[in-house]
Design a protein around this motif. Structure first.
Motif, PDB file in Angstrom:
ATOM      1  N   ALA A 297      48.479  50.013  24.336  1.00  6.68           N
ATOM      2  CA  ALA A 297      48.823  50.089  22.909  1.00  6.68           C
ATOM      3  C   ALA A 297      47.862  49.290  22.040  1.00  6.68           C
ATOM      4  O   ALA A 297      47.671  49.587  20.865  1.00  6.68           O
ATOM      5  N   LYS A 298      47.260  48.263  22.608  1.00  2.00           N
ATOM      6  CA  LYS A 298      46.594  47.279  21.765  1.00  2.00           C
ATOM      7  C   LYS A 298      45.104  47.108  22.077  1.00  2.00           C
ATOM      8  O   LYS A 298      44.363  46.592  21.255  1.00  2.00           O
ATOM      9  N   ALA A 299      44.668  47.514  23.267  1.00  3.90           N
ATOM     10  CA  ALA A 299      43.281  47.219  23.651  1.00  3.90           C
ATOM     11  C   ALA A 299      42.475  48.498  23.852  1.00  3.90           C
ATOM     12  O   ALA A 299      43.024  49.566  24.125  1.00  3.90           O
ATOM     13  N   ASN A 300      41.173  48.377  23.719  1.00  2.00           N
ATOM     14  CA  ASN A 300      40.269  49.500  23.998  1.00  2.00           C
ATOM     15  C   ASN A 300      38.877  48.959  24.310  1.00  2.00           C
ATOM     16  O   ASN A 300      38.711  47.745  24.468  1.00  2.00           O
ATOM     17  N   GLU A 301      37.878  49.845  24.344  1.00  2.00           N
ATOM     18  CA  GLU A 301      36.525  49.420  24.741  1.00  2.00           C
ATOM     19  C   GLU A 301      35.926  48.387  23.791  1.00  2.00           C
ATOM     20  O   GLU A 301      34.996  47.672  24.167  1.00  2.00           O
ATOM     21  N   GLN A 302      36.442  48.344  22.570  1.00  2.00           N
ATOM     22  CA  GLN A 302      35.875  47.399  21.599  1.00  2.00           C
ATOM     23  C   GLN A 302      36.606  46.050  21.586  1.00  2.00           C
ATOM     24  O   GLN A 302      36.196  45.146  20.883  1.00  2.00           O
ATOM     25  N   THR A 303      37.711  45.937  22.308  1.00  2.00           N
ATOM     26  CA  THR A 303      38.510  44.713  22.167  1.00  2.00           C
ATOM     27  C   THR A 303      38.436  43.834  23.416  1.00  2.00           C
ATOM     28  O   THR A 303      38.026  44.268  24.488  1.00  2.00           O
ATOM     29  N   LYS A 304      38.882  42.594  23.221  1.00  2.00           N
ATOM     30  CA  LYS A 304      38.855  41.627  24.323  1.00  2.00           C
ATOM     31  C   LYS A 304      40.270  41.156  24.627  1.00  2.00           C
ATOM     32  O   LYS A 304      41.126  41.156  23.756  1.00  2.00           O
ATOM     33  N   ILE A 305      40.434  40.720  25.864  1.00  2.00           N
ATOM     34  CA  ILE A 305      41.729  40.205  26.302  1.00  2.00           C
ATOM     35  C   ILE A 305      41.473  38.829  26.902  1.00  2.00           C
ATOM     36  O   ILE A 305      40.551  38.659  27.704  1.00  2.00           O
ATOM     37  N   LEU A 306      42.279  37.860  26.494  1.00  2.00           N
ATOM     38  CA  LEU A 306      42.078  36.484  26.965  1.00  2.00           C
ATOM     39  C   LEU A 306      43.174  36.119  27.966  1.00  2.00           C
ATOM     40  O   LEU A 306      44.361  36.269  27.670  1.00  2.00           O
ATOM     41  N   THR A 307      42.747  35.651  29.144  1.00  2.00           N
ATOM     42  CA  THR A 307      43.731  35.224  30.162  1.00  2.00           C
ATOM     43  C   THR A 307      43.272  33.911  30.803  1.00  2.00           C
ATOM     44  O   THR A 307      42.136  33.483  30.632  1.00  2.00           O
ATOM     45  N   ASN A 308      44.181  33.345  31.580  1.00  2.00           N
ATOM     46  CA  ASN A 308      43.817  32.165  32.356  1.00  2.00           C
ATOM     47  C   ASN A 308      42.855  32.568  33.484  1.00  2.00           C
ATOM     48  O   ASN A 308      42.834  33.725  33.903  1.00  2.00           O
ATOM     49  N   SER A 309      42.080  31.588  33.975  1.00  2.00           N
ATOM     50  CA  SER A 309      41.102  31.929  35.014  1.00  2.00           C
ATOM     51  C   SER A 309      41.792  32.492  36.247  1.00  2.00           C
ATOM     52  O   SER A 309      41.395  33.526  36.775  1.00  2.00           O
ATOM     53  N   VAL A 310      42.830  31.803  36.694  1.00  2.00           N
ATOM     54  CA  VAL A 310      43.583  32.275  37.857  1.00  2.00           C
ATOM     55  C   VAL A 310      44.947  32.708  37.341  1.00  2.00           C
ATOM     56  O   VAL A 310      45.701  31.893  36.815  1.00  2.00           O
ATOM     57  N   THR A 311      45.245  33.978  37.455  1.00  2.00           N
ATOM     58  CA  THR A 311      46.548  34.434  36.954  1.00  2.00           C
ATOM     59  C   THR A 311      46.911  35.785  37.552  1.00  2.00           C
ATOM     60  O   THR A 311      46.213  36.291  38.445  1.00  2.00           O
ATOM     61  N   PHE A 312      47.978  36.378  37.088  1.00  2.00           N
ATOM     62  CA  PHE A 312      48.493  37.643  37.614  1.00  2.00           C
ATOM     63  C   PHE A 312      47.414  38.742  37.522  1.00  2.00           C
ATOM     64  O   PHE A 312      46.859  38.994  36.453  1.00  2.00           O
ATOM     65  N   ALA A 313      47.143  39.379  38.651  1.00  2.00           N
ATOM     66  CA  ALA A 313      46.004  40.300  38.747  1.00  2.00           C
ATOM     67  C   ALA A 313      46.153  41.558  37.899  1.00  2.00           C
ATOM     68  O   ALA A 313      45.155  42.196  37.533  1.00  2.00           O
TER      69      ALA A 313
ATOM     70  N   VAL B 274      37.669  41.357  29.598  1.00  2.00           N
ATOM     71  CA  VAL B 274      38.574  40.236  29.851  1.00  2.00           C
ATOM     72  C   VAL B 274      37.799  38.926  29.812  1.00  2.00           C
ATOM     73  O   VAL B 274      36.799  38.762  30.513  1.00  2.00           O
ATOM     74  N   ILE B 275      38.258  38.023  28.957  1.00  2.00           N
ATOM     75  CA  ILE B 275      37.663  36.690  28.848  1.00  2.00           C
ATOM     76  C   ILE B 275      38.605  35.736  29.576  1.00  2.00           C
ATOM     77  O   ILE B 275      39.818  35.812  29.373  1.00  2.00           O
ATOM     78  N   LYS B 276      38.045  34.851  30.397  1.00  2.61           N
ATOM     79  CA  LYS B 276      38.908  33.936  31.137  1.00  2.61           C
ATOM     80  C   LYS B 276      38.562  32.488  30.850  1.00  2.61           C
ATOM     81  O   LYS B 276      37.387  32.161  30.684  1.00  2.61           O
ATOM     82  N   THR B 277      39.580  31.646  30.839  1.00  2.00           N
ATOM     83  CA  THR B 277      39.345  30.214  30.695  1.00  2.00           C
ATOM     84  C   THR B 277      38.691  29.703  31.979  1.00  2.00           C
ATOM     85  O   THR B 277      38.631  30.425  32.975  1.00  2.00           O
ATOM     86  N   ALA B 278      38.269  28.443  31.976  1.00  4.15           N
ATOM     87  CA  ALA B 278      37.646  27.889  33.181  1.00  4.15           C
ATOM     88  C   ALA B 278      38.653  27.167  34.074  1.00  4.15           C
ATOM     89  O   ALA B 278      38.518  27.168  35.291  1.00  4.15           O
ATOM     90  N   SER B 279      39.674  26.560  33.463  1.00  2.00           N
ATOM     91  CA  SER B 279      40.598  25.729  34.251  1.00  2.00           C
ATOM     92  C   SER B 279      41.500  26.547  35.160  1.00  2.00           C
ATOM     93  O   SER B 279      41.886  27.660  34.812  1.00  2.00           O
ATOM     94  N   ARG B 280      41.848  25.914  36.275  1.00  2.00           N
ATOM     95  CA  ARG B 280      42.738  26.588  37.217  1.00  2.00           C
ATOM     96  C   ARG B 280      44.142  26.756  36.634  1.00  2.00           C
ATOM     97  O   ARG B 280      44.787  27.776  36.791  1.00  2.00           O
TER      98      ARG B 280
END
Ligand SMILES: *Cc1c(COP(=O)(O)O)cnc(C)c1O
Length: 364
Positions: A102-118, A131-137
């Motif tokens: 509903a919210k994402a496409n080829e032009q958008t980004k998604i931010l998640t934790n580095s280690v999280t639900f696959a 997908v952009i990920k943080t560095a911390s575990r």
């Protein structure tokens, strides 16, 4: 044959190994197999659920009630929200799929934790979102905020308590974080293990009611697969302001929840005593894992869930997981998450004793 190019980068999700496969691969009797790999409730489901579904089994010719009124009103009552604030998915997995589509496409980004639900990653790939990920575990909201200001993601996933690490975000800090986020960025609070966190530490407890009242850009996710013991029924839900739910509904296939699953979840919701009792036993048993880790000098992450992560320094997690598997003990190797660790669902006292018995010789 050519397929959708987005599929090229997707690695098929590998679920915890099913008991049936271990039976076939290693010739072990099903009764000798212990599965502590998918964070299911080892105490099963409320006996009231088992009783209630018998009536359904006798009558399955008709399509399910697509308004899902019984389950929705049960959830509305439980969480003190309106039915219009709720969407039900075939597992909360399916709600995650709706959200991303509903919210994402080829032009958008998604931010998640580095280690999280696959699954966040996998659905992001469906639509070609970056997908952009943080560095911390573990979740670090300052790091999230920094990346948010730099990258302007369309969706932020906060998984609390987090799978597969077990850490949880302080509830007040999460609210203060969302206050700083622009209302065109959707913040997903994945509370798959919230029932456990609530019991262990009130400062981690997030209520969908408060989130939905205060924010027009938050969706809270819950599931019946973990504390409620209904992993096999595939029922989860999202709670948000009405306009978000209406958009997600456009993506929902009709009859996405079976009659059997709807009834099981509705009745499970009414037997809170069963759930609370399993949570209590979970944390009693978790102490044994903490003591075991201390005795064997293994690092663990403080867990607010029904699983615990053991990190290795002198051993290789994949070798340990394989050796356990050959003895009929199924756990989750976290090598795929770049952690030299295994994740173990806290089982019944007997299952846990078996785990200790099998792993000890591998560590000496
Ligand atoms: C298990 C889990 C889910 C979803 O489970 P369903 O069975 O699809 O409801 C969602 N998020 C996390 C973090 C989980 O661990």
């Amino acid at each position: 044959m050519k397929f959708n190019k987005h599929l090229e980068s997707i690695k098929t999700y590998e679920a915890g190994k099913p008991i049936e496969l271990v039976v076939r691969e290693f010739g072990i009797e099903p009764k000798d197999i212990v599965k502590l790999a998918s964070n299911e409730n080892p105490y099963g489901v409320s006996p009231k659920v088992q009783e209630a579904v018998k009536d359904i089994v006798a009558n399955m010719a008709l399509y399910p009630d697509d308004s899902m009124i019984k389950l929705k009103s049960g959830l509305a009552k439980r969480f003190l929200v309106q039915e219009e604030n709720i969407i039900i998915g075939s597992g909360s997995d399916q709600v995650i799929e709706f959200i991303i589509h509903a919210k994402a496409n080829e032009q958008t980004k998604i931010l998640t934790n580095s280690v999280t639900f696959a699954m966040y990653d996998i659905y992001a790939k469906h639509v070609g979102a970056k997908v952009i990920k943080t560095a911390s575990r573990e979740h670090d909201l300052e790091e999230f905020y920094e990346l948010y200001t730099q990258e302007k993601p369309s969706i932020i996933f906060l998984c609390t308590p987090n799978n597969p690490t077990g850490d949880a975000i302080d509830a007040q800090s999460l609210i203060e974080f969302v206050e700083k986020i622009d209302n065109d960025t959707l913040v997903v609070v994945d509370g798959a293990y919230m029932e456990y966190a609530k019991v262990k530490d009130k400062t981690k407890a997030l209520e969908p009611k408060g989130l939905v009242k205060q924010f027009d850009n938050v969706i809270y996710l819950g599931t019946f697969s973990k504390a409620y013991g209904l992993g096999g029924m595939r029922v989860g839900y999202g709670i948000a302001q009405k306009n978000i739910i209406e958009e997600l509904y456009k993506l929902r296939p009709p009859f996405n929840i079976t009659t059997l699953s709807l009834e099981a979840a509705s009745v499970a919701l009414e037997d809170e005593e069963f759930v609370q009792e399993s949570i209590k036993k979970n944390f009693e048993e978790m102490v044994r894992y903490e003591e075991f880790a201390k005795e064997y000098n293994l690092e663990t992450i403080s867990s607010y869930t029904n699983f615990i992560t053991l990190l290795f320094s002198k051993h290789n997690s994949s070798e340990i997981a394989d050796a356990l598997l050959k003895k009929g003990m199924i756990v989750r190797d976290l090598a795929g998450y770049n952690l030299n660790a295994i994740r173990i669902t806290v089982g019944t006292p007997k299952q846990n004793s078996r785990f200790f018995e099998l792993i000890k010789p591998l560590l000496s």
